[in-house]
Design a protein around this motif. Structure first.
Motif, mmCIF file in Angstrom:
data_model
loop_
_atom_site.group_PDB
_atom_site.id
_atom_site.type_symbol
_atom_site.label_atom_id
_atom_site.label_comp_id
_atom_site.label_asym_id
_atom_site.label_seq_id
_atom_site.Cartn_x
_atom_site.Cartn_y
_atom_site.Cartn_z
ATOM 1 N N HIS A 157 39.301 -35.792 15.295
ATOM 2 C CA HIS A 157 40.019 -34.565 14.968
ATOM 3 C C HIS A 157 39.192 -33.287 15.163
ATOM 4 O O HIS A 157 39.754 -32.219 15.377
ATOM 5 C CB HIS A 157 40.510 -34.619 13.518
ATOM 6 N N LEU A 158 37.866 -33.407 15.070
ATOM 7 C CA LEU A 158 37.051 -32.191 15.036
ATOM 8 C C LEU A 158 36.040 -32.070 16.169
ATOM 9 O O LEU A 158 35.527 -30.977 16.422
ATOM 10 C CB LEU A 158 36.292 -32.109 13.697
ATOM 11 N N ALA A 159 35.729 -33.160 16.840
ATOM 12 C CA ALA A 159 34.641 -33.128 17.818
ATOM 13 C C ALA A 159 34.951 -32.194 18.989
ATOM 14 O O ALA A 159 36.096 -32.025 19.404
ATOM 15 C CB ALA A 159 34.351 -34.534 18.338
ATOM 16 N N ASN A 160 33.890 -31.578 19.508
ATOM 17 C CA ASN A 160 34.001 -30.696 20.660
ATOM 18 C C ASN A 160 34.148 -31.547 21.927
ATOM 19 O O ASN A 160 33.412 -32.503 22.143
ATOM 20 C CB ASN A 160 32.732 -29.840 20.743
ATOM 21 N N THR A 161 35.122 -31.208 22.757
ATOM 22 C CA THR A 161 35.387 -32.016 23.963
ATOM 23 C C THR A 161 34.719 -31.458 25.210
ATOM 24 O O THR A 161 34.752 -32.082 26.263
ATOM 25 C CB THR A 161 36.904 -32.110 24.212
ATOM 26 N N ASN A 162 34.102 -30.294 25.110
ATOM 27 C CA ASN A 162 33.415 -29.691 26.249
ATOM 28 C C ASN A 162 32.015 -30.286 26.369
ATOM 29 O O ASN A 162 31.157 -30.056 25.512
ATOM 30 C CB ASN A 162 33.347 -28.169 26.058
ATOM 31 N N GLN A 163 31.782 -31.064 27.411
ATOM 32 C CA GLN A 163 30.516 -31.762 27.582
ATOM 33 C C GLN A 163 29.338 -30.819 27.821
ATOM 34 O O GLN A 163 28.175 -31.207 27.673
ATOM 35 C CB GLN A 163 30.620 -32.750 28.746
ATOM 36 N N ALA A 164 29.627 -29.583 28.179
ATOM 37 C CA ALA A 164 28.560 -28.607 28.423
ATOM 38 C C ALA A 164 28.117 -27.920 27.143
ATOM 39 O O ALA A 164 27.189 -27.112 27.162
ATOM 40 C CB ALA A 164 29.012 -27.568 29.445
ATOM 41 N N GLN A 165 28.774 -28.270 26.030
ATOM 42 C CA GLN A 165 28.467 -27.634 24.753
ATOM 43 C C GLN A 165 28.129 -28.678 23.690
ATOM 44 O O GLN A 165 28.468 -29.861 23.818
ATOM 45 C CB GLN A 165 29.655 -26.787 24.271
ATOM 46 N N PHE A 166 27.460 -28.228 22.662
ATOM 47 C CA PHE A 166 27.150 -29.078 21.510
ATOM 48 C C PHE A 166 27.578 -28.346 20.250
ATOM 49 O O PHE A 166 27.101 -27.250 19.975
ATOM 50 C CB PHE A 166 25.652 -29.384 21.455
ATOM 51 N N HIS A 167 28.545 -28.948 19.526
ATOM 52 C CA HIS A 167 28.971 -28.366 18.250
ATOM 53 C C HIS A 167 27.988 -28.828 17.185
ATOM 54 O O HIS A 167 27.876 -30.022 16.896
ATOM 55 C CB HIS A 167 30.391 -28.799 17.901
ATOM 56 N N LEU A 168 27.281 -27.874 16.604
ATOM 57 C CA LEU A 168 26.180 -28.188 15.692
ATOM 58 C C LEU A 168 26.622 -28.945 14.442
ATOM 59 O O LEU A 168 25.822 -29.674 13.847
ATOM 60 C CB LEU A 168 25.483 -26.892 15.268
ATOM 61 N N LYS A 169 27.876 -28.784 14.048
ATOM 62 C CA LYS A 169 28.343 -29.441 12.832
ATOM 63 C C LYS A 169 29.020 -30.779 13.116
ATOM 64 O O LYS A 169 28.705 -31.786 12.475
ATOM 65 C CB LYS A 169 29.318 -28.533 12.076
ATOM 66 N N THR A 170 29.947 -30.801 14.063
ATOM 67 C CA THR A 170 30.845 -31.945 14.173
ATOM 68 C C THR A 170 30.503 -32.956 15.255
ATOM 69 O O THR A 170 30.966 -34.096 15.190
ATOM 70 C CB THR A 170 32.285 -31.452 14.416
ATOM 71 N N ASN A 229 19.451 -23.897 10.438
ATOM 72 C CA ASN A 229 19.006 -22.513 10.655
ATOM 73 C C ASN A 229 19.764 -21.859 11.810
ATOM 74 O O ASN A 229 20.121 -20.680 11.734
ATOM 75 C CB ASN A 229 17.502 -22.476 10.914
ATOM 76 N N ARG A 230 20.017 -22.633 12.870
ATOM 77 C CA ARG A 230 20.769 -22.070 13.988
ATOM 78 C C ARG A 230 22.214 -21.757 13.553
ATOM 79 O O ARG A 230 22.778 -20.740 13.947
ATOM 80 C CB ARG A 230 20.776 -23.037 15.168
ATOM 81 N N ILE A 231 22.792 -22.623 12.741
ATOM 82 C CA ILE A 231 24.149 -22.372 12.237
ATOM 83 C C ILE A 231 24.187 -21.083 11.419
ATOM 84 O O ILE A 231 25.097 -20.261 11.560
ATOM 85 C CB ILE A 231 24.640 -23.565 11.386
ATOM 86 N N HIS A 232 23.167 -20.871 10.581
ATOM 87 C CA HIS A 232 23.106 -19.648 9.778
ATOM 88 C C HIS A 232 23.017 -18.417 10.672
ATOM 89 O O HIS A 232 23.685 -17.406 10.415
ATOM 90 C CB HIS A 232 21.906 -19.704 8.830
ATOM 91 N N HIS A 233 22.199 -18.484 11.693
ATOM 92 C CA HIS A 233 22.062 -17.347 12.611
ATOM 93 C C HIS A 233 23.386 -17.048 13.309
ATOM 94 O O HIS A 233 23.784 -15.882 13.439
ATOM 95 C CB HIS A 233 20.982 -17.633 13.653
ATOM 96 N N LEU A 234 24.081 -18.089 13.739
ATOM 97 C CA LEU A 234 25.363 -17.903 14.396
ATOM 98 C C LEU A 234 26.413 -17.353 13.435
ATOM 99 O O LEU A 234 27.256 -16.529 13.814
ATOM 100 C CB LEU A 234 25.841 -19.218 15.018
ATOM 101 N N ASN A 235 26.346 -17.807 12.181
ATOM 102 C CA ASN A 235 27.274 -17.283 11.171
ATOM 103 C C ASN A 235 27.085 -15.781 10.978
ATOM 104 O O ASN A 235 28.057 -15.025 10.843
ATOM 105 C CB ASN A 235 27.073 -18.000 9.835
ATOM 106 N N LEU A 236 25.818 -15.347 10.949
ATOM 107 C CA LEU A 236 25.533 -13.919 10.782
ATOM 108 C C LEU A 236 26.068 -13.111 11.962
ATOM 109 O O LEU A 236 26.431 -11.936 11.816
ATOM 110 C CB LEU A 236 24.030 -13.692 10.627
ATOM 111 N N LEU A 237 26.121 -13.747 13.124
ATOM 112 C CA LEU A 237 26.666 -13.088 14.315
ATOM 113 C C LEU A 237 28.177 -13.269 14.424
ATOM 114 O O LEU A 237 28.798 -12.809 15.390
ATOM 115 C CB LEU A 237 25.995 -13.659 15.576
#
Length: 241
Positions: free
Chosen positions: A129-142, A204-212
């Motif tokens: 239900h949540l996984a990223n399907t774009n192979q060129a990307q990495f979803h840090l959480k799911t 830490n990367r998730i936090h930085h992205l959240n701030l952005l």
């Protein structure tokens, strides 16, 4: 949760109501304050489904009813959520009572095989239900090897070993759970420290992205080593006998 006696009522107001009804109205009021719309959006989004019996369950509960539910009726995913739970407000006596319930529930003896199956099935549903399907990307959480896998590993270690090592049921944060796992010799120092490094690096990367105000997504060529190690640990814990 509250500790009002069964069948008790309020006194001193314009009219008397049951203590349970009083605490129910109080919880609803607090939730409405949390959901206040501000210029920056909702103040705090509260998921009210995360309560005993889910959306069909009561919004407030006595400590005794909560204790019975957690030990006799809760699903594995609810026990996983309890690993992360902590009391944020209440008198010292009530906070201590909650922590007693939490630690005694986490310390129940569980079937290792069934626990692994339940956690893997829940994780598979999340992938679908949540996984990223774009192979060129990495979803840090799911995505596989990300934060959710790390959290599920930490939760499994708590639920599987707390009956044998009570110190495993003390902490709610992943870093100190891995510290406890090393202290109890469930994980080697190398495994535990690397799990902590992977977790803190990705977090830490998730936090930085959240701030952005950006999504928790990076290029697939990032965190390659971390993802590989987490996936290796997952296979070692959940598939090897």
């Amino acid at each position: 949760m509250h500790n009002a006696p069964e069948n008790s009522e309020t006194v001193g107001g314009k009219k008397s109501i049951s203590s349970h009804q009083f605490y129910l109205k109080l919880a609803q009021k607090i939730n409405s304050i949390f959901n206040l719309n501000t210029s920056a959006g909702v103040l705090y989004e509260v998921d009210m489904r995360l309560r005993p019996s889910g959306e069909a369950g009561l919004l407030v509960s006595t400590f005794n009813a909560y204790d019975f539910y957690q030990k006799n009726e809760a699903w594995t995913w609810e026990s996983q959520a309890l690993v992360r739970a902590r009391c944020v407000y209440g008198s010292a006596i009530l906070r201590e009572r909650f922590e007693q319930i939490r630690q005694s529930t986490l310390s129940k003896i569980r079937s290792s095989g069934q626990l692994k199956q339940d956690i893997c099935e829940m994780r598979e549903k999340m992938y679908q239900h949540l996984a990223n399907t774009n192979q060129a990307q990495f979803h840090l959480k799911t995505d596989q090897g990300g934060i959710t896998d790390i959290e599920f590993i930490a939760q499994y270690l708590v639920l599987a070993y707390s009956h044998q090592y009570p110190d495993m049921a003390i902490w709610s944060d992943n870093v100190r759970i891995f510290d406890a796992a090393m202290a109890c010799h469930i994980l080697t120092a190398e495994q535990g420290n690397e799990m902590k490094r992977c977790y803190t690096s990705i977090r830490n990367r998730i936090h930085h992205l959240n701030l952005l105000r950006s999504e928790s997504i990076v290029n697939a060529d990032e965190f390659v080593e971390e993802r590989a190690f987490v996936q290796q640990m997952w296979l070692q814990i959940f598939t090897e006998k």
